[in-house]
Write a protein that holds these residues in place. Sequence first.
Motif, PDB file in Angstrom:
ATOM      1  N   SER A   1       0.823  -1.206   0.000  1.00 44.09           N
ATOM      2  CA  SER A   1       0.000   0.000   0.000  1.00 44.09           C
ATOM      3  C   SER A   1       0.865   1.267   0.000  1.00 44.09           C
ATOM      4  O   SER A   1       0.607   2.209  -0.749  1.00 44.09           O
ATOM      5  N   LEU A   2       1.884   1.263   0.838  1.00 43.51           N
ATOM      6  CA  LEU A   2       2.732   2.453   0.929  1.00 43.51           C
ATOM      7  C   LEU A   2       3.604   2.627  -0.326  1.00 43.51           C
ATOM      8  O   LEU A   2       3.894   3.751  -0.734  1.00 43.51           O
ATOM      9  N   ALA A   3       4.007   1.525  -0.932  1.00 47.49           N
ATOM     10  CA  ALA A   3       4.778   1.624  -2.180  1.00 47.49           C
ATOM     11  C   ALA A   3       3.926   2.283  -3.265  1.00 47.49           C
ATOM     12  O   ALA A   3       4.419   3.120  -4.035  1.00 47.49           O
ATOM     13  N   ALA A   4       2.656   1.919  -3.327  1.00 48.53           N
ATOM     14  CA  ALA A   4       1.763   2.540  -4.314  1.00 48.53           C
ATOM     15  C   ALA A   4       1.599   4.028  -4.018  1.00 48.53           C
ATOM     16  O   ALA A   4       1.569   4.857  -4.946  1.00 48.53           O
ATOM     17  N   ARG A   5       1.521   4.372  -2.754  1.00 47.68           N
ATOM     18  CA  ARG A   5       1.377   5.786  -2.390  1.00 47.68           C
ATOM     19  C   ARG A   5       2.655   6.568  -2.682  1.00 47.68           C
ATOM     20  O   ARG A   5       2.608   7.723  -3.114  1.00 47.68           O
ATOM     21  N   PHE A   6       3.802   5.945  -2.448  1.00 42.03           N
ATOM     22  CA  PHE A   6       5.057   6.633  -2.796  1.00 42.03           C
ATOM     23  C   PHE A   6       5.121   6.856  -4.312  1.00 42.03           C
ATOM     24  O   PHE A   6       5.515   7.934  -4.772  1.00 42.03           O
ATOM     25  N   ALA A   7       4.713   5.844  -5.071  1.00 43.40           N
ATOM     26  CA  ALA A   7       4.706   5.982  -6.533  1.00 43.40           C
ATOM     27  C   ALA A   7       3.775   7.133  -6.949  1.00 43.40           C
ATOM     28  O   ALA A   7       4.089   7.889  -7.876  1.00 43.40           O
ATOM     29  N   ALA A   8       2.663   7.274  -6.242  1.00 43.25           N
ATOM     30  CA  ALA A   8       1.719   8.368  -6.556  1.00 43.25           C
ATOM     31  C   ALA A   8       2.362   9.728  -6.299  1.00 43.25           C
ATOM     32  O   ALA A   8       2.163  10.682  -7.076  1.00 43.25           O
ATOM     33  N   LYS A   9       3.121   9.838  -5.226  1.00 43.55           N
ATOM     34  CA  LYS A   9       3.784  11.110  -4.921  1.00 43.55           C
ATOM     35  C   LYS A   9       4.816  11.446  -6.003  1.00 43.55           C
ATOM     36  O   LYS A   9       4.912  12.597  -6.461  1.00 43.55           O
ATOM     37  N   GLU A  10       5.584  10.442  -6.406  1.00 39.48           N
ATOM     38  CA  GLU A  10       6.571  10.657  -7.463  1.00 39.48           C
ATOM     39  C   GLU A  10       5.889  11.027  -8.788  1.00 39.48           C
ATOM     40  O   GLU A  10       6.350  11.927  -9.505  1.00 39.48           O
ATOM     41  N   ALA A  11       4.811  10.326  -9.096  1.00 38.62           N
ATOM     42  CA  ALA A  11       4.091  10.607 -10.342  1.00 38.62           C
ATOM     43  C   ALA A  11       3.520  12.033 -10.326  1.00 38.62           C
ATOM     44  O   ALA A  11       3.505  12.718 -11.347  1.00 38.62           O
ATOM     45  N   THR A  12       3.075  12.463  -9.163  1.00 44.27           N
ATOM     46  CA  THR A  12       2.537  13.819  -9.033  1.00 44.27           C
ATOM     47  C   THR A  12       3.622  14.866  -9.259  1.00 44.27           C
ATOM     48  O   THR A  12       3.410  15.871  -9.953  1.00 44.27           O
ATOM     49  N   ILE A  13       4.792  14.626  -8.693  1.00 40.74           N
ATOM     50  CA  ILE A  13       5.910  15.564  -8.879  1.00 40.74           C
ATOM     51  C   ILE A  13       6.283  15.649 -10.362  1.00 40.74           C
ATOM     52  O   ILE A  13       6.582  16.724 -10.891  1.00 40.74           O
ATOM     53  N   LYS A  14       6.216  14.506 -11.045  1.00 38.75           N
ATOM     54  CA  LYS A  14       6.513  14.512 -12.482  1.00 38.75           C
ATOM     55  C   LYS A  14       5.460  15.309 -13.246  1.00 38.75           C
ATOM     56  O   LYS A  14       5.776  16.047 -14.181  1.00 38.75           O
ATOM     57  N   ALA A  15       4.210  15.165 -12.850  1.00 37.26           N
ATOM     58  CA  ALA A  15       3.144  15.922 -13.523  1.00 37.26           C
ATOM     59  C   ALA A  15       3.267  17.417 -13.235  1.00 37.26           C
ATOM     60  O   ALA A  15       2.949  18.252 -14.088  1.00 37.26           O
ATOM     61  N   LEU A  16       3.725  17.760 -12.036  1.00 34.85           N
ATOM     62  CA  LEU A  16       3.923  19.169 -11.695  1.00 34.85           C
ATOM     63  C   LEU A  16       5.109  19.762 -12.444  1.00 34.85           C
ATOM     64  O   LEU A  16       5.197  20.983 -12.619  1.00 34.85           O
ATOM     65  N   ARG A  17       6.034  18.876 -12.876  1.00 35.41           N
ATOM     66  CA  ARG A  17       7.233  19.303 -13.606  1.00 35.41           C
ATOM     67  C   ARG A  17       8.065  20.284 -12.794  1.00 35.41           C
ATOM     68  O   ARG A  17       8.399  21.391 -13.247  1.00 35.41           O
ATOM     69  N   VAL A  18       8.371  19.879 -11.593  1.00 37.46           N
ATOM     70  CA  VAL A  18       9.213  20.705 -10.736  1.00 37.46           C
ATOM     71  C   VAL A  18      10.505  19.956 -10.431  1.00 37.46           C
ATOM     72  O   VAL A  18      10.542  18.730 -10.432  1.00 37.46           O
ATOM     73  N   GLY A  19      11.528  20.678 -10.183  1.00 32.49           N
ATOM     74  CA  GLY A  19      12.806  20.097  -9.838  1.00 32.49           C
ATOM     75  C   GLY A  19      13.226  20.527  -8.456  1.00 32.49           C
ATOM     76  O   GLY A  19      12.922  19.885  -7.455  1.00 32.49           O
ATOM     77  N   HIS A  20      13.896  21.670  -8.407  1.00 32.52           N
ATOM     78  CA  HIS A  20      14.404  22.155  -7.122  1.00 32.52           C
ATOM     79  C   HIS A  20      13.285  22.546  -6.164  1.00 32.52           C
ATOM     80  O   HIS A  20      13.479  22.540  -4.952  1.00 32.52           O
ATOM     81  N   ASP A  21      12.121  22.897  -6.704  1.00 26.99           N
ATOM     82  CA  ASP A  21      11.025  23.362  -5.857  1.00 26.99           C
ATOM     83  C   ASP A  21      10.060  22.247  -5.470  1.00 26.99           C
ATOM     84  O   ASP A  21       8.922  22.515  -5.110  1.00 26.99           O
ATOM     85  N   ALA A  22      10.496  21.019  -5.566  1.00 23.31           N
ATOM     86  CA  ALA A  22       9.597  19.902  -5.272  1.00 23.31           C
ATOM     87  C   ALA A  22       9.014  20.034  -3.870  1.00 23.31           C
ATOM     88  O   ALA A  22       9.719  20.406  -2.925  1.00 23.31           O
ATOM     89  N   PRO A  23       7.728  19.751  -3.723  1.00 23.65           N
ATOM     90  CA  PRO A  23       7.106  19.854  -2.401  1.00 23.65           C
ATOM     91  C   PRO A  23       7.583  18.738  -1.472  1.00 23.65           C
ATOM     92  O   PRO A  23       8.228  17.788  -1.916  1.00 23.65           O
ATOM     93  N   GLU A  24       7.249  18.884  -0.201  1.00 24.56           N
ATOM     94  CA  GLU A  24       7.560  17.810   0.740  1.00 24.56           C
ATOM     95  C   GLU A  24       6.657  16.621   0.438  1.00 24.56           C
ATOM     96  O   GLU A  24       5.543  16.772  -0.055  1.00 24.56           O
TER      97      GLU A  24
END
Lengths: 82, 143
Positions: free
Chosen positions: B50-73
């Motif tokens: 369950s947590l691996a899927a949630r971590f993948a969701a966070k990473e996928a969201t950061i990719k969709a946001l297209r941020v690098g240095h300003d990545a959220p917590e």
Amino acid sequence: MDDIIRKVLSEHGKLTVDTATIGVDDDLYRSGLTSHATVNVMLGLEDEFDLEFPNRLLRKTTFQSIRSISEALTEIGATADA
Amino acid sequence: MIDVRVGVDLTSIDAVEASLVRFGPRYTDRLFTARELEDSRGTLSARASSLAARFAAKEATIKALRVGHDAPEWTEIEVRRVPDGWCSLHLLGQAATLAQRAGLDQWSLALTHEANMAAAVVVAVGSGHGVDHDDTANDGEGA
């Protein structure tokens, strides 16, 4: 300090290359470091240096290279003889 | 013009399980919200999936946001299980601000896990007309 960083990278970084061969400015992400492994590296460093990384340093750039990790550790008070 | 962005990520369940065993709450508290941890209760194996899927969701969201240095917590991107069994994505703090700046106001999420891997796909849709100010009032509710 760099030796301890290399040790932690070996234990938690899941890199695709031997950490002994990585230069201090080499891009760790190009050596296989993933975002998930970065968290483990951070927690491993906290154990080794008995400190806590503030959230503001949990950025990709902090773990870009051995030098950037070393600079972050120095900033939060780590000493080379930890 | 409508802006559609997709983010995808794959996370090793074994790696998450190893982190749970090695670092325990220090690991989970850095990455996951209280709600995510509540939604992921169960055996060690079930929690890791369950947590691996949630971590993948966070990473996928950061990719969709297209941020690098300003990545959220990590904890500013939250996956919530809804009563029907689906999951929804909620952006908080800096993540919500970044989404608003990019003009992305609709988010959709799909999670899956099989064997040793968990995956997430995130789709973000917006007008493409982001804003430049720092209005953080939108916490992503309804996304």
